[in-house]
Scaffold this motif. Sequence first.
Motif, PDB file in Angstrom:
ATOM      1  N   GLU A 133      14.765   7.903  -1.892  1.00 46.05           N
ATOM      2  CA  GLU A 133      15.195   6.711  -1.142  1.00 46.05           C
ATOM      3  C   GLU A 133      14.489   6.586   0.200  1.00 46.05           C
ATOM      4  O   GLU A 133      15.139   6.651   1.252  1.00 46.05           O
ATOM      5  CB  GLU A 133      16.684   6.829  -0.811  1.00 46.05           C
ATOM      6  N   PRO A 134      13.191   6.389   0.236  1.00 46.87           N
ATOM      7  CA  PRO A 134      12.536   6.231   1.536  1.00 46.87           C
ATOM      8  C   PRO A 134      12.824   4.861   2.136  1.00 46.87           C
ATOM      9  O   PRO A 134      12.865   3.858   1.414  1.00 46.87           O
ATOM     10  CB  PRO A 134      11.051   6.368   1.197  1.00 46.87           C
ATOM     11  N   GLY A 135      13.043   4.821   3.426  1.00 46.87           N
ATOM     12  CA  GLY A 135      13.251   3.544   4.110  1.00 46.87           C
ATOM     13  C   GLY A 135      12.160   3.353   5.147  1.00 46.87           C
ATOM     14  O   GLY A 135      11.212   2.586   4.966  1.00 46.87           O
ATOM     15  N   ARG A 136      12.264   4.141   6.227  1.00 46.30           N
ATOM     16  CA  ARG A 136      11.327   4.016   7.341  1.00 46.30           C
ATOM     17  C   ARG A 136       9.862   4.094   6.887  1.00 46.30           C
ATOM     18  O   ARG A 136       9.032   3.280   7.281  1.00 46.30           O
ATOM     19  CB  ARG A 136      11.607   5.151   8.336  1.00 46.30           C
ATOM     20  N   SER A 137       9.554   5.112   6.045  1.00 47.32           N
ATOM     21  CA  SER A 137       8.148   5.319   5.702  1.00 47.32           C
ATOM     22  C   SER A 137       7.590   4.186   4.842  1.00 47.32           C
ATOM     23  O   SER A 137       6.382   4.014   4.744  1.00 47.32           O
ATOM     24  CB  SER A 137       7.962   6.668   4.996  1.00 47.32           C
ATOM     25  N   ILE A 138       8.458   3.370   4.232  1.00 52.65           N
ATOM     26  CA  ILE A 138       7.974   2.226   3.450  1.00 52.65           C
ATOM     27  C   ILE A 138       7.665   1.035   4.367  1.00 52.65           C
ATOM     28  O   ILE A 138       6.717   0.299   4.145  1.00 52.65           O
ATOM     29  CB  ILE A 138       9.037   1.770   2.408  1.00 52.65           C
ATOM     30  N   ILE A 139       8.472   0.846   5.388  1.00 51.08           N
ATOM     31  CA  ILE A 139       8.426  -0.449   6.076  1.00 51.08           C
ATOM     32  C   ILE A 139       7.997  -0.383   7.536  1.00 51.08           C
ATOM     33  O   ILE A 139       7.593  -1.387   8.112  1.00 51.08           O
ATOM     34  CB  ILE A 139       9.819  -1.143   5.934  1.00 51.08           C
ATOM     35  N   SER A 140       8.061   0.810   8.137  1.00 52.32           N
ATOM     36  CA  SER A 140       7.827   0.871   9.585  1.00 52.32           C
ATOM     37  C   SER A 140       6.408   0.480   9.977  1.00 52.32           C
ATOM     38  O   SER A 140       6.188  -0.379  10.830  1.00 52.32           O
ATOM     39  CB  SER A 140       8.139   2.281  10.099  1.00 52.32           C
ATOM     40  N   THR A 141       5.423   1.119   9.346  1.00 60.21           N
ATOM     41  CA  THR A 141       4.030   0.942   9.747  1.00 60.21           C
ATOM     42  C   THR A 141       3.554  -0.499   9.554  1.00 60.21           C
ATOM     43  O   THR A 141       2.650  -0.962  10.250  1.00 60.21           O
ATOM     44  CB  THR A 141       3.137   1.906   8.916  1.00 60.21           C
ATOM     45  N   ALA A 142       4.172  -1.197   8.606  1.00 57.97           N
ATOM     46  CA  ALA A 142       3.755  -2.570   8.303  1.00 57.97           C
ATOM     47  C   ALA A 142       4.149  -3.552   9.396  1.00 57.97           C
ATOM     48  O   ALA A 142       3.642  -4.672   9.434  1.00 57.97           O
ATOM     49  CB  ALA A 142       4.384  -3.017   6.989  1.00 57.97           C
ATOM     50  N   GLY A 143       5.065  -3.156  10.296  1.00 51.57           N
ATOM     51  CA  GLY A 143       5.614  -4.115  11.254  1.00 51.57           C
ATOM     52  C   GLY A 143       5.120  -3.920  12.669  1.00 51.57           C
ATOM     53  O   GLY A 143       4.964  -2.788  13.144  1.00 51.57           O
ATOM     54  N   VAL A 144       4.835  -5.030  13.346  1.00 52.67           N
ATOM     55  CA  VAL A 144       4.579  -4.982  14.788  1.00 52.67           C
ATOM     56  C   VAL A 144       5.460  -6.047  15.433  1.00 52.67           C
ATOM     57  O   VAL A 144       5.899  -6.981  14.767  1.00 52.67           O
ATOM     58  CB  VAL A 144       3.092  -5.267  15.156  1.00 52.67           C
ATOM     59  N   THR A 145       5.719  -5.881  16.722  1.00 50.41           N
ATOM     60  CA  THR A 145       6.436  -6.933  17.462  1.00 50.41           C
ATOM     61  C   THR A 145       5.525  -7.462  18.559  1.00 50.41           C
ATOM     62  O   THR A 145       4.896  -6.679  19.286  1.00 50.41           O
ATOM     63  CB  THR A 145       7.734  -6.381  18.074  1.00 50.41           C
ATOM     64  N   LEU A 146       5.429  -8.782  18.634  1.00 47.47           N
ATOM     65  CA  LEU A 146       4.644  -9.426  19.694  1.00 47.47           C
ATOM     66  C   LEU A 146       5.599  -9.923  20.776  1.00 47.47           C
ATOM     67  O   LEU A 146       6.610 -10.565  20.468  1.00 47.47           O
ATOM     68  CB  LEU A 146       3.852 -10.604  19.122  1.00 47.47           C
ATOM     69  N   TYR A 147       5.292  -9.597  22.010  1.00 49.91           N
ATOM     70  CA  TYR A 147       6.095 -10.039  23.150  1.00 49.91           C
ATOM     71  C   TYR A 147       5.182 -10.775  24.126  1.00 49.91           C
ATOM     72  O   TYR A 147       3.972 -10.512  24.179  1.00 49.91           O
ATOM     73  CB  TYR A 147       6.665  -8.833  23.908  1.00 49.91           C
ATOM     74  N   THR A 148       5.775 -11.637  24.947  1.00 57.75           N
ATOM     75  CA  THR A 148       5.022 -12.249  26.047  1.00 57.75           C
ATOM     76  C   THR A 148       5.400 -11.540  27.343  1.00 57.75           C
ATOM     77  O   THR A 148       6.578 -11.291  27.608  1.00 57.75           O
ATOM     78  CB  THR A 148       5.333 -13.748  26.163  1.00 57.75           C
ATOM     79  N   VAL A 149       4.376 -11.227  28.126  1.00 59.73           N
ATOM     80  CA  VAL A 149       4.594 -10.559  29.410  1.00 59.73           C
ATOM     81  C   VAL A 149       5.104 -11.572  30.428  1.00 59.73           C
ATOM     82  O   VAL A 149       4.611 -12.704  30.498  1.00 59.73           O
ATOM     83  CB  VAL A 149       3.266  -9.917  29.898  1.00 59.73           C
ATOM     84  N   GLY A 150       6.117 -11.164  31.201  1.00 57.31           N
ATOM     85  CA  GLY A 150       6.659 -12.041  32.245  1.00 57.31           C
ATOM     86  C   GLY A 150       6.508 -11.402  33.611  1.00 57.31           C
ATOM     87  O   GLY A 150       5.394 -11.123  34.059  1.00 57.31           O
ATOM     88  N   GLY A 153       0.815  -1.216   0.000  1.00 59.63           N
ATOM     89  CA  GLY A 153       0.000   0.000   0.000  1.00 59.63           C
ATOM     90  C   GLY A 153       0.846   1.262   0.000  1.00 59.63           C
ATOM     91  O   GLY A 153       0.592   2.200  -0.776  1.00 59.63           O
ATOM     92  N   ILE A 154       1.867   1.307   0.832  1.00 59.26           N
ATOM     93  CA  ILE A 154       2.684   2.530   0.889  1.00 59.26           C
ATOM     94  C   ILE A 154       3.550   2.646  -0.369  1.00 59.26           C
ATOM     95  O   ILE A 154       3.778   3.748  -0.877  1.00 59.26           O
ATOM     96  CB  ILE A 154       3.505   2.628   2.206  1.00 59.26           C
ATOM     97  N   CYS A 155       4.004   1.511  -0.904  1.00 59.93           N
ATOM     98  CA  CYS A 155       4.752   1.582  -2.178  1.00 59.93           C
ATOM     99  C   CYS A 155       3.867   2.224  -3.241  1.00 59.93           C
ATOM    100  O   CYS A 155       4.313   3.065  -4.024  1.00 59.93           O
ATOM    101  CB  CYS A 155       5.169   0.186  -2.649  1.00 59.93           C
ATOM    102  N   ARG A 156       2.605   1.829  -3.231  1.00 58.70           N
ATOM    103  CA  ARG A 156       1.674   2.388  -4.236  1.00 58.70           C
ATOM    104  C   ARG A 156       1.363   3.850  -3.953  1.00 58.70           C
ATOM    105  O   ARG A 156       1.219   4.639  -4.884  1.00 58.70           O
ATOM    106  CB  ARG A 156       0.412   1.522  -4.292  1.00 58.70           C
ATOM    107  N   ASP A 157       1.302   4.218  -2.678  1.00 58.65           N
ATOM    108  CA  ASP A 157       1.146   5.647  -2.339  1.00 58.65           C
ATOM    109  C   ASP A 157       2.291   6.447  -2.972  1.00 58.65           C
ATOM    110  O   ASP A 157       2.067   7.489  -3.592  1.00 58.65           O
ATOM    111  CB  ASP A 157       1.202   5.867  -0.820  1.00 58.65           C
ATOM    112  N   TYR A 158       3.505   5.976  -2.783  1.00 53.91           N
ATOM    113  CA  TYR A 158       4.666   6.684  -3.335  1.00 53.91           C
ATOM    114  C   TYR A 158       4.578   6.794  -4.858  1.00 53.91           C
ATOM    115  O   TYR A 158       4.806   7.858  -5.432  1.00 53.91           O
ATOM    116  CB  TYR A 158       5.975   5.983  -2.940  1.00 53.91           C
TER     117      TYR A 158
END
Length: 431
Positions: A288-305, A49-54
């Motif tokens: 040369e965008p980097g962050r704006s292409i890939i950042s929003t697409a990623g999440v990190t899942l963690y387990t609470v300890g 989606g963001i690639c297409r926005d660009y």
Amino acid sequence: MESINQNLKPLTVKINDIGNLEIGGCDSVALAEKYGTPLYVMDEDTIRGICRDYKQAFKNYSKVNMMYASKALCTMATAKLIASEGFGFDVVSAGEIYTVYKAGADMSKVLFNGNNKSYDELSLAIELGVGRISVDNFFELALLNEVAKAQNKTVDILLRITPGIECHTHEYIQTGHLDSKFGFDLTQIDEAVELIKNDYTNLRLHGLHAHIGSQIFETSIYGDEIEILVKEIARLGLNEINIGGGIGVKYTENDCPPSVYDVAEIIIKRLNECIEKYNIEPPALFIEPGRSIISTAGVTLYTVGSSKQVPNGRKYVAVDGGMSDNVRPSMYQAEYTAQVANKPDAKNFEKVTIAGRFCESGDILIKDVELPELEEGDILCVYNTGAYNYSMASNYNRVPKPAMVLVKNSHSCIIVTRETLDDLISHDRLN
Ligand code: LLP
């Protein structure tokens, strides 16, 4: 018009029928169970989606070339995906060159950047046919000419310049100001051009390259950068400009990054004005965008300890990752937003500080955040971790790097396997 970098979450995030967070049609709690945590999850629809926005945003300038800055996240699967959207790549090391090459990228659409490229890296770049090398300094001009000569080739280059523009971002990620380790000072360009003309005959100069900084919210500075670059190429009779990357993303509700459409409008308008003002043919434009292409697409899942209540102080809740999978909070005081994946709708909020599991007091992922009361075993989803998280990951405390999955249409597949304990010792030798 709005663009995806202005979203806090991937496009496909929603709460599913059983009340869990869903991404790419996949239940995030089930992803955590299946692949373990910490887990990087990348949403294919958001990247496309963001690639297409660009592409849409820049469609009115026919000589535009999109290059994804792979330093933000460089894996074979994501490179293949971004290449399939027609993007080339900005790379800064043999490792990045090799990754995009192995992913099947069109090497003629690759630009090799960096302020201290080695002989071997330059050789590899030339051998694999990268389209452009952005030369950073006088030392590299001589070195690259030597490498090109040894391979009996003429290499297509840009000169990286320092335009003298300061942007308002964290000091560590500003690059365009005068006192920077990157690029030629404007006053040094003529000397470099003369050297290329007279001495470095295995180099063919096409244009100039600059990059102002990263996580930029101001739009007008792109116009200032265009003015400087076009003025210089007009004077030198060149026909390419590369304006770098830098457009920001939304890490918290308080962040208001600009729309890619608005930035493109400013860039194209100023470029057209400069073309007229300096009376030149429209130059090729590289971004040369980097962050704006890939950042929003990623999440990190963690387990609470574990958790700890400091008497009359903060409540710390620890997760099973931290600064080795996301160094940005400890390195840049970066802020993030989280949600509890297995109870996103819970209302029993309390103020907590999410701590990592590493032996470092500064290993805090999110400070003083209101979240539903967390219990051991809960799955925490941290948003906007697609850029500069995995790519800056370490094995601090000998903790294996997490796995990464790509999700789309209710399907998930591993694109980076989780490191094992044997991976960790695989380079060790007993004497
Ligand atoms: N082009 C050049 C020459 C660059 O140096 C950079 C980033 C980019 C493009 C891409 O910039 P972006 O669109 O991603 O802002 N580790 C830091 C960011 C360092 C950026 C370095 N250069 C962080 O986590 O914030």
